[in-house]
Scaffold this motif. Sequence first.
Motif, PDB file in Angstrom:
ATOM      1  N   ARG A  68      71.102 -18.729  12.811  1.00 57.49           N
ATOM      2  CA  ARG A  68      69.793 -18.189  12.472  1.00 57.49           C
ATOM      3  C   ARG A  68      69.207 -17.545  13.716  1.00 57.49           C
ATOM      4  O   ARG A  68      69.219 -18.125  14.806  1.00 57.49           O
ATOM      5  N   VAL A  69      68.684 -16.353  13.572  1.00 57.56           N
ATOM      6  CA  VAL A  69      68.133 -15.637  14.723  1.00 57.56           C
ATOM      7  C   VAL A  69      66.945 -16.383  15.304  1.00 57.56           C
ATOM      8  O   VAL A  69      66.793 -16.517  16.507  1.00 57.56           O
ATOM      9  N   ASN A  70      66.103 -16.915  14.413  1.00 58.17           N
ATOM     10  CA  ASN A  70      64.933 -17.669  14.866  1.00 58.17           C
ATOM     11  C   ASN A  70      65.158 -19.139  14.554  1.00 58.17           C
ATOM     12  O   ASN A  70      64.941 -19.599  13.443  1.00 58.17           O
ATOM     13  N   GLN A  71      65.591 -19.896  15.572  1.00 59.21           N
ATOM     14  CA  GLN A  71      65.907 -21.306  15.357  1.00 59.21           C
ATOM     15  C   GLN A  71      64.661 -22.162  15.168  1.00 59.21           C
ATOM     16  O   GLN A  71      64.757 -23.300  14.731  1.00 59.21           O
ATOM     17  N   GLU A 114      50.076 -10.393   1.119  1.00 61.17           N
ATOM     18  CA  GLU A 114      49.251 -11.436   0.496  1.00 61.17           C
ATOM     19  C   GLU A 114      49.904 -12.020  -0.751  1.00 61.17           C
ATOM     20  O   GLU A 114      49.705 -13.190  -1.067  1.00 61.17           O
ATOM     21  N   GLN A 115      50.680 -11.209  -1.456  1.00 62.48           N
ATOM     22  CA  GLN A 115      51.374 -11.674  -2.659  1.00 62.48           C
ATOM     23  C   GLN A 115      52.825 -11.184  -2.629  1.00 62.48           C
ATOM     24  O   GLN A 115      53.202 -10.249  -3.337  1.00 62.48           O
ATOM     25  N   PRO A 116      53.645 -11.823  -1.823  1.00 63.99           N
ATOM     26  CA  PRO A 116      55.028 -11.349  -1.632  1.00 63.99           C
ATOM     27  C   PRO A 116      55.835 -11.245  -2.922  1.00 63.99           C
ATOM     28  O   PRO A 116      56.707 -10.379  -3.028  1.00 63.99           O
ATOM     29  N   ALA A 169      58.946 -15.221  -3.838  1.00 69.36           N
ATOM     30  CA  ALA A 169      58.164 -14.947  -2.628  1.00 69.36           C
ATOM     31  C   ALA A 169      58.910 -15.436  -1.387  1.00 69.36           C
ATOM     32  O   ALA A 169      58.926 -14.761  -0.350  1.00 69.36           O
ATOM     33  N   ASN A 170      59.520 -16.614  -1.501  1.00 66.41           N
ATOM     34  CA  ASN A 170      60.281 -17.152  -0.370  1.00 66.41           C
ATOM     35  C   ASN A 170      61.455 -16.246   0.000  1.00 66.41           C
ATOM     36  O   ASN A 170      61.721 -16.005   1.185  1.00 66.41           O
ATOM     37  N   VAL A 171      62.165 -15.730  -1.007  1.00 66.88           N
ATOM     38  CA  VAL A 171      63.312 -14.853  -0.747  1.00 66.88           C
ATOM     39  C   VAL A 171      62.843 -13.542  -0.123  1.00 66.88           C
ATOM     40  O   VAL A 171      63.447 -13.040   0.838  1.00 66.88           O
ATOM     41  N   ILE A 172      61.744 -12.991  -0.651  1.00 73.89           N
ATOM     42  CA  ILE A 172      61.184 -11.745  -0.090  1.00 73.89           C
ATOM     43  C   ILE A 172      60.796 -11.949   1.371  1.00 73.89           C
ATOM     44  O   ILE A 172      61.108 -11.118   2.244  1.00 73.89           O
ATOM     45  N   ASN A 173      60.126 -13.044   1.660  1.00 76.33           N
ATOM     46  CA  ASN A 173      59.720 -13.335   3.043  1.00 76.33           C
ATOM     47  C   ASN A 173      60.934 -13.487   3.956  1.00 76.33           C
ATOM     48  O   ASN A 173      60.910 -13.058   5.107  1.00 76.33           O
ATOM     49  N   GLU A 174      61.978 -14.105   3.429  1.00 74.25           N
ATOM     50  CA  GLU A 174      63.204 -14.282   4.217  1.00 74.25           C
ATOM     51  C   GLU A 174      63.850 -12.929   4.522  1.00 74.25           C
ATOM     52  O   GLU A 174      64.289 -12.669   5.644  1.00 74.25           O
ATOM     53  N   ILE A 175      63.889 -12.041   3.520  1.00 73.89           N
ATOM     54  CA  ILE A 175      64.460 -10.704   3.729  1.00 73.89           C
ATOM     55  C   ILE A 175      63.675  -9.948   4.787  1.00 73.89           C
ATOM     56  O   ILE A 175      64.242  -9.345   5.706  1.00 73.89           O
ATOM     57  N   MET A 176      62.351  -9.988   4.684  1.00 74.31           N
ATOM     58  CA  MET A 176      61.512  -9.265   5.646  1.00 74.31           C
ATOM     59  C   MET A 176      61.656  -9.869   7.045  1.00 74.31           C
ATOM     60  O   MET A 176      61.741  -9.142   8.047  1.00 74.31           O
ATOM     61  N   SER A 177      61.686 -11.180   7.129  1.00 69.45           N
ATOM     62  CA  SER A 177      61.782 -11.849   8.429  1.00 69.45           C
ATOM     63  C   SER A 177      63.113 -11.540   9.118  1.00 69.45           C
ATOM     64  O   SER A 177      63.142 -11.190  10.301  1.00 69.45           O
ATOM     65  N   THR A 178      64.213 -11.653   8.367  1.00 67.59           N
ATOM     66  CA  THR A 178      65.520 -11.398   8.961  1.00 67.59           C
ATOM     67  C   THR A 178      65.683  -9.927   9.324  1.00 67.59           C
ATOM     68  O   THR A 178      66.366  -9.593  10.298  1.00 67.59           O
ATOM     69  N   GLU A 179      65.038  -9.040   8.564  1.00 73.83           N
ATOM     70  CA  GLU A 179      65.126  -7.616   8.869  1.00 73.83           C
ATOM     71  C   GLU A 179      64.410  -7.305  10.181  1.00 73.83           C
ATOM     72  O   GLU A 179      64.912  -6.526  11.009  1.00 73.83           O
ATOM     73  N   ALA A 226      71.354 -10.905  -4.429  1.00 72.15           N
ATOM     74  CA  ALA A 226      71.744 -11.784  -5.539  1.00 72.15           C
ATOM     75  C   ALA A 226      70.741 -12.922  -5.691  1.00 72.15           C
ATOM     76  O   ALA A 226      70.374 -13.307  -6.807  1.00 72.15           O
ATOM     77  N   GLU A 227      70.308 -13.461  -4.548  1.00 74.13           N
ATOM     78  CA  GLU A 227      69.293 -14.528  -4.578  1.00 74.13           C
ATOM     79  C   GLU A 227      67.963 -14.001  -5.100  1.00 74.13           C
ATOM     80  O   GLU A 227      67.269 -14.658  -5.872  1.00 74.13           O
ATOM     81  N   LEU A 228      67.605 -12.777  -4.699  1.00 68.39           N
ATOM     82  CA  LEU A 228      66.350 -12.179  -5.162  1.00 68.39           C
ATOM     83  C   LEU A 228      66.388 -11.932  -6.668  1.00 68.39           C
ATOM     84  O   LEU A 228      65.405 -12.209  -7.382  1.00 68.39           O
ATOM     85  N   LEU A 229      67.510 -11.435  -7.165  1.00 68.80           N
ATOM     86  CA  LEU A 229      67.631 -11.178  -8.600  1.00 68.80           C
ATOM     87  C   LEU A 229      67.532 -12.477  -9.395  1.00 68.80           C
ATOM     88  O   LEU A 229      66.953 -12.511 -10.489  1.00 68.80           O
ATOM     89  N   LYS A 230      68.082 -13.531  -8.839  1.00 73.71           N
ATOM     90  CA  LYS A 230      68.070 -14.843  -9.488  1.00 73.71           C
ATOM     91  C   LYS A 230      66.648 -15.308  -9.775  1.00 73.71           C
ATOM     92  O   LYS A 230      66.374 -15.940 -10.806  1.00 73.71           O
ATOM     93  N   TYR A 231      65.718 -14.995  -8.882  1.00 71.26           N
ATOM     94  CA  TYR A 231      64.342 -15.470  -9.031  1.00 71.26           C
ATOM     95  C   TYR A 231      63.384 -14.348  -9.442  1.00 71.26           C
ATOM     96  O   TYR A 231      62.171 -14.465  -9.262  1.00 71.26           O
ATOM     97  N   THR A 232      63.921 -13.256  -9.988  1.00 72.98           N
ATOM     98  CA  THR A 232      63.083 -12.162 -10.487  1.00 72.98           C
ATOM     99  C   THR A 232      63.118 -12.153 -12.000  1.00 72.98           C
ATOM    100  O   THR A 232      64.196 -12.066 -12.601  1.00 72.98           O
TER     101      THR A 232
END
Length: 571
Positions: free
Chosen positions: A123-126, A232-234, A164-174, A313-319
């Motif tokens: 993980r980039v941010n431990q 505010e609403q990921p 929202a968690n998956v979206i935040n993870e995508i943005m953070s890792t990007e 794939a994870e994002l689609l799962k929760y969309t």
Amino acid sequence: RGKEQNRSHLILKFFLTNGTTDKISLGDEVGSDEDLYEELQGSGHRFGHPGGGGEQLAINELISDGGVVYAEALWDHVTMDDQELGFKAGDVIEVVDATNKEWWWGRILDSEGWFPASFVRLRVNQDEPMEEYLAKLELEDEEDGAAMGKLLGPGLPCKEQMRANVINEIMSTERDYIKHLKDICEGYIKQCRKRTDMFAEEQLHTIFGNIEEIYRFQKKFLKGLEKKFYKEQPHLSEIGSCFLDHQTDFQIYSEYCNNHPNACLQLAKLMKVNKYVFFFEACRLLQKMIDISLDGFLLTPVQKICKYPLQLAELLKYTNPQHRDYKDVEAALNAMKNVARLINERKRRLENIDKIAHWQSSIEDWEGEDVLSRSSDLIFSGEMTKISQPQAKSQQRMFFLFDHQMIYCKKDLLRRDILYYKGRMDMDHMEVADLEDGKDRDFNVSVRNALKLRPMVPGGEEVLLCTKKPEQKQRWLRAFADERAQVQNDRETGFTITDAQRKQAMLNACKSHSTGKPKAVTRSYYDFLLRQKHPSLPAALPQQQVFLLAEPKRKASNFWHNIGRLTPFKK
């Protein structure tokens, strides 16, 4: 302390200049490169990774100090060994011991065991808390919806919060990835270009590939993501279209992934020389990068392009299917799988050119241009009877169908494992016709299991080809169709092999035959190459392809099957 820190910076500058002490006024206090490096390392001079929340230490140092290191699984690790840790792609593993370069000891909940280090990325941010992820794992099998709702917090249904968690993870890792690329370009490449006495531009291109181009693209891609991201609403974010808009741009990763093995080889050579070891470490420290070696940083783009299909794939799962982003995310997932497939296929093709060059170097009496001048893949091969004009002359020949051309050879009468070049056919100007059993009027001969190659240009030679069995004929007809389809696909995707890659492949083949060994391609030689398929991984490691993450999985290459069947011609 200020004086000590200032001296550390002076030492760093020493390694990043031409190594002469007078330019930075260190005077007699400065010793040899080795002395300076040992002093720098022993001074505890370390920099925190921006946004990391404190000191960043090497993995084992951090673990020994009581810290926790997490890694994310890039691929499934399926094992029957109770000493190994099994996991699925996307799982988060706590790294307990990383002293072995290839196998680490890790933990997931109550399970511990060995796992291949190449199957995960750190993980980039431990400092990012993992308790929520681990708690989610523990609750996956529970049917208590209230418990899950409590974990995810009030205000959002379970699925929307997970999205929202998956979206935040995508943005953070990007964002972390952009920082990573910036560090490589400004921390390493920029400093290397200043040292023309140590690095030639061609050498830098081999080590870093087109990572600067990737950096420019990823900055543009991140800007597009930010516009579609609702802080505010990921869960309402609509980022699927960003991947679709840039799906062709992601193909620049193909060049980087194909070059990466060469980069590792070049870097390994340099790291045998102390001054390069000191120089790269000084670059890392001056840029305030985390304690990972340069080869680790250079692996990041390879890991990143593999990670996109997993994240989507994870994002689609929760969309929800009713979500405005659903169709775009679904299309984006397929698009990124196709990108992964394309990268993997191009890597396979580039690996094949070395094998083709070795094959050509084993053929006696070769005439004309090299196979690689027009071709890069062996489609099919086998023995057929060739009937040609005049007088319907019949000959037994070995045929090798490549993209764009077909080579035919004659077996040696005594040593059946030796082939002599006899000619080639330009498949770009040939038409394949399926013939019925019986008499052919053009050649005035009776044939069985035959097909005809007709030239589409004036002056070309018309040829009859006959197989021993009907099923062999059908297989050849499919092969000719596959060859045309591949040529068309290469044209559409822009696949090409550079002159430098062709020349290097032929040079490697010539070197391998300059040792006085027989030119014939023997079974033992190919068995040896097959054993070298994954030379950097332990023998017990599952034989997975590194770049192929997309499903359905590509069929195994026919290259080795075809060569293996045909070249060890038994006496």
